[in-house]
Scaffold this motif. Structure first.
Motif, mmCIF file in Angstrom:
data_model
loop_
_atom_site.group_PDB
_atom_site.id
_atom_site.type_symbol
_atom_site.label_atom_id
_atom_site.label_comp_id
_atom_site.label_asym_id
_atom_site.label_seq_id
_atom_site.Cartn_x
_atom_site.Cartn_y
_atom_site.Cartn_z
ATOM 1 N N PRO A 243 0.765 -1.359 0.140
ATOM 2 C CA PRO A 243 0.157 -0.069 0.164
ATOM 3 C C PRO A 243 0.838 1.159 0.049
ATOM 4 C CG PRO A 243 0.248 -0.840 2.232
ATOM 5 C CD PRO A 243 0.860 -1.909 1.257
ATOM 6 N N GLY A 244 2.057 1.092 0.269
ATOM 7 C CA GLY A 244 2.870 2.470 0.345
ATOM 8 C C GLY A 244 4.192 2.176 1.266
ATOM 9 N N ASP A 245 4.613 3.316 1.651
ATOM 10 C CA ASP A 245 5.943 3.165 2.372
ATOM 11 C C ASP A 245 5.836 3.754 3.877
ATOM 12 O OD1 ASP A 245 6.690 6.150 2.395
ATOM 13 O OD2 ASP A 245 6.879 5.663 0.170
ATOM 14 N N CYS A 246 6.972 3.617 4.550
ATOM 15 C CA CYS A 246 6.737 3.971 6.323
ATOM 16 C C CYS A 246 6.650 5.462 6.120
ATOM 17 C CB CYS A 246 8.127 3.637 6.771
ATOM 18 S SG CYS A 246 9.399 4.390 6.373
ATOM 19 N N LEU A 247 6.892 6.204 5.331
ATOM 20 C CA LEU A 247 6.604 7.561 5.301
ATOM 21 C C LEU A 247 5.040 8.038 4.828
ATOM 22 C CD1 LEU A 247 9.837 9.356 4.113
ATOM 23 C CD2 LEU A 247 8.942 8.975 6.582
ATOM 24 N N LYS A 248 4.616 7.197 3.655
ATOM 25 C CA LYS A 248 3.421 7.366 3.341
ATOM 26 C C LYS A 248 2.631 6.091 3.078
ATOM 27 C CE LYS A 248 0.777 9.856 -0.253
ATOM 28 N NZ LYS A 248 0.816 10.675 -1.593
ATOM 29 N N GLY A 252 -2.509 5.874 -2.070
ATOM 30 C CA GLY A 252 -3.696 6.253 -2.909
ATOM 31 C C GLY A 252 -3.985 4.924 -3.800
ATOM 32 N N HIS A 253 -3.129 3.989 -3.839
ATOM 33 C CA HIS A 253 -3.414 2.809 -4.601
ATOM 34 C C HIS A 253 -2.387 1.834 -4.304
ATOM 35 C CE1 HIS A 253 0.204 4.991 -6.645
ATOM 36 N NE2 HIS A 253 0.466 3.508 -6.812
ATOM 37 N N PHE A 254 -2.885 0.571 -4.582
ATOM 38 C CA PHE A 254 -1.995 -0.583 -4.586
ATOM 39 C C PHE A 254 -0.904 -0.853 -5.299
ATOM 40 C CE2 PHE A 254 -5.623 -2.445 -2.174
ATOM 41 C CZ PHE A 254 -4.951 -2.471 -1.073
ATOM 42 N N GLU A 255 0.135 -1.368 -5.138
ATOM 43 C CA GLU A 255 1.312 -1.580 -6.160
ATOM 44 C C GLU A 255 1.642 -3.275 -6.056
ATOM 45 O OE1 GLU A 255 4.827 0.962 -5.534
ATOM 46 O OE2 GLU A 255 3.623 2.555 -6.389
ATOM 47 N N VAL A 256 1.860 -3.654 -7.226
ATOM 48 C CA VAL A 256 2.084 -5.258 -7.430
ATOM 49 C C VAL A 256 3.431 -5.350 -7.861
ATOM 50 C CG1 VAL A 256 1.100 -5.226 -9.666
ATOM 51 C CG2 VAL A 256 1.284 -7.265 -8.150
ATOM 52 N N TYR A 257 4.146 -6.420 -7.385
ATOM 53 C CA TYR A 257 5.468 -6.723 -7.628
ATOM 54 C C TYR A 257 5.940 -7.569 -8.709
ATOM 55 C CZ TYR A 257 10.597 -7.969 -6.832
ATOM 56 O OH TYR A 257 11.935 -8.219 -6.924
ATOM 57 N N ASP A 258 6.406 -7.033 -9.807
ATOM 58 C CA ASP A 258 6.882 -8.155 -11.019
ATOM 59 C C ASP A 258 8.132 -8.881 -10.557
ATOM 60 O OD1 ASP A 258 8.219 -9.048 -13.408
ATOM 61 O OD2 ASP A 258 6.198 -8.008 -14.529
ATOM 62 N N GLU A 259 8.197 -9.981 -10.194
ATOM 63 C CA GLU A 259 9.300 -10.551 -9.675
ATOM 64 C C GLU A 259 10.353 -10.755 -10.753
ATOM 65 O OE1 GLU A 259 10.602 -14.268 -6.941
ATOM 66 O OE2 GLU A 259 8.868 -14.373 -8.154
ATOM 67 N N LYS A 260 9.933 -10.957 -12.073
ATOM 68 C CA LYS A 260 10.669 -11.069 -13.201
ATOM 69 C C LYS A 260 11.586 -9.838 -13.668
ATOM 70 C CE LYS A 260 8.684 -14.890 -15.565
ATOM 71 N NZ LYS A 260 7.952 -15.450 -16.661
ATOM 72 N N LEU A 261 10.891 -8.851 -13.602
ATOM 73 C CA LEU A 261 11.380 -7.435 -13.881
ATOM 74 C C LEU A 261 11.746 -6.723 -12.862
ATOM 75 C CD1 LEU A 261 8.707 -6.247 -16.471
ATOM 76 C CD2 LEU A 261 11.118 -7.182 -17.234
ATOM 77 N N ALA A 266 1.622 0.433 -10.329
ATOM 78 C CA ALA A 266 0.238 0.570 -9.712
ATOM 79 C C ALA A 266 -0.797 -0.385 -10.237
ATOM 80 C CB ALA A 266 -0.218 2.120 -10.156
ATOM 81 N N VAL A 267 -1.355 -1.098 -9.562
ATOM 82 C CA VAL A 267 -2.457 -2.164 -9.964
ATOM 83 C C VAL A 267 -3.695 -1.114 -10.541
ATOM 84 C CG1 VAL A 267 -4.157 -3.683 -9.008
ATOM 85 C CG2 VAL A 267 -1.761 -3.665 -8.232
ATOM 86 N N ASP A 268 -4.070 -1.557 -11.683
ATOM 87 C CA ASP A 268 -5.144 -0.790 -12.406
ATOM 88 C C ASP A 268 -6.342 -0.875 -11.553
ATOM 89 O OD1 ASP A 268 -3.677 -0.353 -14.543
ATOM 90 O OD2 ASP A 268 -4.123 -2.024 -15.706
#
Length: 356
Positions: A243-248, A252-261, A266-268
């Motif tokens: 959902p974010g980092d320890c400062l924020k 405002g959106h979720f982020e998803v991790y692409d393990e290959k890249l 940001a998740v659509d």
């Protein structure tokens, strides 16, 4: 005579809070709350034992195994009342090795074998019925993490040492993906003395992956890509979400991790502003004050549980839950009726999901 099927267990979310009341007579020590997603119902379950009045346990890990919740390590603090309005400070007292187990069926607490190393702000996750921890801080007032790691076998009730990570880390995030223990970011420094350079190879933007089969850590230089530590990372299937980092905590959106890249995207459809100030005839209220936030994965759904102070003549704390469906045919966001709290509270660790 036909057979009787057992009732289906419902997944419920458990959270630990402490109070924020500055009054000397009010005890603000930790308690556990349960949120039922099927009914949008909150209830207070129990208090965390072993604390004197106005002592608080923070920065610990809370995970679930079977019908139990485990409270692991953390930092014990004491409430200090300040002169300014709403003034509370927390005085650190002790870094803990204590591990507690709460059985949600019998509603009983038991003491487990303690950690080998006292730690707070560490990474923690569950793999194959065992609890893995790594990193964190072991000393008060010393701005450096540790590299040690260990795992807990609940059947034997014992902690066993693991190889140390390649870097000292604290405020790092732990998560299980494909049967491996992933540790993301944190305030990190390589143990071997190597220095990192460039915007994408800094130690704080790195991560490590532990493979239990060969008992080795693999250092990954671009697992997080930010100098700021992650706030929380959870897994759904083969994907990791943040959902974010320890400062924020909420970007405002979720982020998803692409393990290959090795990139976060940001998740659509996941953009949401859960904190909005009401409009009055005289204009907008002041910005809403965010108080707590945590996320919980259930199936293909991500639950965002948040508390914010409602503006007005008498500010009130409101708890709200929003659910985002990550599946391709999902319906995006669903928001549930918020709950107005009777007093102030803050979250003391990230939540965990339990089958009730």
């Amino acid at each position: 005579m036909g057979s009787v099927s057992s009732p289906t267990k419902q997944k419920q979310i458990y959270l630990s809070f402490c109070g924020r009341d500055p009054a000397a007579r009010t005890n603000i020590s930790n308690w556990i709350e349960r949120y039922d997603p099927s009914t949008n119902y909150w209830d207070r379950i129990t208090e965390i034992p072993g604390l004197l009045p106005n002592e608080i346990r923070k920065c610990f890990a809370m995970v679930s195994l079977a019908d139990s919740i485990f409270i692991i390590g953390g930092l014990k603090c004491s409430k200090v009342i300040l002169q300014e309005p709403d003034g509370i400070a927390l005085l650190p007292l002790q870094v803990l090795t204590c591990v507690l187990r709460f059985n949600i069926t019998t509603k009983t607490w038991t003491h487990c074998s303690p950690l080998s190393n006292a730690r707070f702000d560490f990474a923690c996750s569950v793999i194959d019925g065992k609890i893995f921890v790594a990193g964190g801080q072991s000393r008060i007032g010393f701005a450096r993490g540790i590299s040690s790691a260990e795992f807990y076998d609940p059947i034997k009730d014992e902690w066993k040492p693991m190889p140390a990570m390649n870097a000292t880390r604290y405020k790092c995030a732990g998560v299980t993906l494909q049967g491996k223990f992933h540790v993301f970011g944190g305030f990190a420094q390589r143990v071997d003395g190597q220095t990192s350079s460039g915007p994408f190879t800094m130690d704080r933007s790195s991560g490590e992956v532990y493979n239990a089969e060969d008992e080795t850590w693999t250092f990954e230089s671009r697992m997080w890509e930010l100098d700021v530590p992650p706030y929380q990372i959870v897994a759904i299937g083969l994907k990791l979400f943040s959902p974010g980092d320890c400062l924020k905590a909420w970007k405002g959106h979720f982020e998803v991790y692409d393990e290959k890249l090795r990139i976060w995207e940001a998740v659509d459809g996941s953009h949401l502003q859960p904190f909005s100030s009401p409009v009055t005839p005289y204009g907008d209220w002041p910005p809403i004050e965010h108080k707590y936030l945590t996320i919980a994965p259930i199936g293909t759904q991500l639950y965002l549980l948040t508390g914010y102070r409602t503006p007005g003549e008498i500010p009130r704390l409101t708890s709200a839950v929003h659910m985002f469906d990550t599946s391709e045919d999902g319906n995006g966001w669903t928001s549930f009726e918020p709950v107005c709290e009777e007093g102030e509270k803050e979250i003391c660790c990230h939540c965990c999901v339990v089958d009730n």
